[in-house]
Design an enzyme around this catalytic site. Structure first.
Site, PDB file in Angstrom:
ATOM      1  N   GLU A 113      -6.179  13.863  -1.786  1.00 40.93           N
ATOM      2  CA  GLU A 113      -5.491  12.645  -1.351  1.00 40.93           C
ATOM      3  C   GLU A 113      -4.094  12.577  -1.959  1.00 40.93           C
ATOM      4  O   GLU A 113      -3.872  12.982  -3.097  1.00 40.93           O
ATOM      5  CB  GLU A 113      -6.306  11.430  -1.795  1.00 40.93           C
ATOM      6  CG  GLU A 113      -5.849  10.127  -1.195  1.00 40.93           C
ATOM      7  CD  GLU A 113      -6.868   9.009  -1.456  1.00 40.93           C
ATOM      8  OE1 GLU A 113      -6.413   7.901  -1.793  1.00 40.93           O
ATOM      9  OE2 GLU A 113      -8.085   9.251  -1.324  1.00 40.93           O
ATOM     10  N   ASP A 115      -1.050   9.474  -2.053  1.00 38.30           N
ATOM     11  CA  ASP A 115      -0.941   8.046  -1.752  1.00 38.30           C
ATOM     12  C   ASP A 115       0.425   7.444  -1.967  1.00 38.30           C
ATOM     13  O   ASP A 115       1.070   7.698  -2.986  1.00 38.30           O
ATOM     14  CB  ASP A 115      -1.851   7.228  -2.687  1.00 38.30           C
ATOM     15  CG  ASP A 115      -3.318   7.465  -2.477  1.00 38.30           C
ATOM     16  OD1 ASP A 115      -3.735   7.589  -1.324  1.00 38.30           O
ATOM     17  OD2 ASP A 115      -4.050   7.517  -3.480  1.00 38.30           O
ATOM     18  N   GLU A 117       0.759   3.365  -2.122  1.00 40.05           N
ATOM     19  CA  GLU A 117       0.029   2.102  -2.008  1.00 40.05           C
ATOM     20  C   GLU A 117       0.974   0.969  -2.404  1.00 40.05           C
ATOM     21  O   GLU A 117       1.481   0.935  -3.526  1.00 40.05           O
ATOM     22  CB  GLU A 117      -1.211   2.095  -2.907  1.00 40.05           C
ATOM     23  CG  GLU A 117      -2.301   3.034  -2.403  1.00 40.05           C
ATOM     24  CD  GLU A 117      -3.545   2.994  -3.273  1.00 40.05           C
ATOM     25  OE1 GLU A 117      -4.655   2.883  -2.708  1.00 40.05           O
ATOM     26  OE2 GLU A 117      -3.419   3.079  -4.510  1.00 40.05           O
TER      27      GLU A 117
END
Length: 343
Positions: A113, A115, A117
């Site tokens: 993953e 990210d 955010e």
């Protein structure tokens, strides 16, 4: 008169130089954008995903019934994932808008993953955001960095990009690099290595997103709207379980990707990144010696930068941090089991 002339010269100098620190390459990367229907499909909350009339973008809505999201139609082995994004305004506490790559739906226990955010806030306080990466299910070794922005992300669109190659990862905002992770042997499987999809979501993260869950989503202000347009996907589409080695299938695409301008960390970009981190980063796992007595192998410890942080990884003055517990998104990420800070 001479003093006035000198003062005017200084004012002119700084008015020209300072904006350059955060506008390196603002002529924009040479990326090819694609219509939404050509590269993406709804993920959840279909009724809260509204396509733009020209087909080039979408609005993701969060209301008291559901959030919403979309996913790329393909998984990619390396790539450049990018979009112009505008975040919801006013009271946005408890909201998480995520722009990320993952393969958690395919590799549930060994997922990778990358990210962005974005964490909402109470009215009058700014959005903050974090970047993170996982490889091979290494969710117990989070690699979060948290930052403030140098602009209001609710007023106009800004381009957010994730570059992922076999050698490096770079997070960008408006062509300004924020973070670079160089792969090395010591990282092992912690470096993302399997094909990933691109996701974008808006969801209720009341239990962790703002001040560790102190401030919740207030649906009096709903619907909350995040807008995405000018979407770009550059990389090698790949079936994650196909038998042909990815290196054979993706050699040409990888070579094309690694020849692009956004791969190269020029002196000017490195300067812009250093200035961004000096001014806007308020937590780094690399300086969190309580969590990691020995910094993870990809950390590049900058003594001048390290001196600004406590052993908690937080700035000595300003910013805050609550440790985030391991969590993994599902295809309908309405809640989170972690805790974090945004104040």
């Amino acid at each position: 008169m001479d003093d006035l002339r000198k003062w005017n010269t200084l004012v002119l100098f700084f008015s020209l130089i300072l904006p350059l620190l955060f506008s390196i390459g603002n002529a924009a990367f040479n990326v090819t954008t694609i219509p939404f229907n050509q590269g993406y499909t709804p993920l959840f909350g279909d009724g809260n995903l509204v396509r733009s009339p020209d087909g080039k973008g979408v609005r993701l809505l969060l209301d008291r019934f559901t959030g919403s999201g979309f996913i790329s139609s393909n998984l990619y082995k390396h790539g450049f994932f990018s979009a112009n994004i505008k975040l919801p305004s006013d009271y946005t506490a408890g909201i998480c808008v995520a722009f990320y790559t993952s393969n958690g739906d395919v590799f549930e226990k060994t997922h990778d993953e990358l990210d962005f955010e974005f964490l909402g806030n109470i009215e009058g306080k700014p959005w903050r955001f974090q970047t993170n990466l996982y490889g091979n299910g290494s969710t117990n070794r989070g690699r979060e960095e948290r930052y403030r922005l140098w602009f209001d992300p609710t007023k106009q669109f800004h381009r957010y990009s994730i570059l992922w190659t076999a050698k490096k990862i770079i997070f960008y905002i408006d062509e300004v690099p924020l973070r670079e992770v160089i792969r090395n042997d010591a990282m092992g499987g912690d470096y993302p290595s399997k094909p990933m999809s691109l996701y974008a979501t808006i969801w209720d993260a009341s239990n962790w997103a703002t001040s560790g869950g102190k401030y919740k989503v207030n649906y009096k202000y709903a619907p909350f709207v995040a807008e995405f347009k000018d979407l770009a996907l550059e990389g090698c589409p790949l079936d994650p379980i196909q038998q042909v080695p990815a290196a054979d299938v993706c050699a040409e695409k990888d070579a094309q990707l690694e020849s692009q301008d956004f791969v190269f960390m020029t002196r000017e970009r490195r300067l812009a990144m250093r200035r961004f981190r000096q001014r806007y980063m308020y937590y780094s796992y690399c300086y969190d010696t309580l969590r990691y007595p020995v910094p993870p192998p990809e950390c590049v410890i900058v003594p001048e930068e390290k001196s600004r942080f406590k052993d908690t990884g937080r700035l000595r003055f300003g910013g805050s941090h609550h440790r985030r517990q391991s969590r993994r998104r599902s295809r309908n990420p309405v809640t989170s089991s972690g805790s974090d800070a945004n104040m």
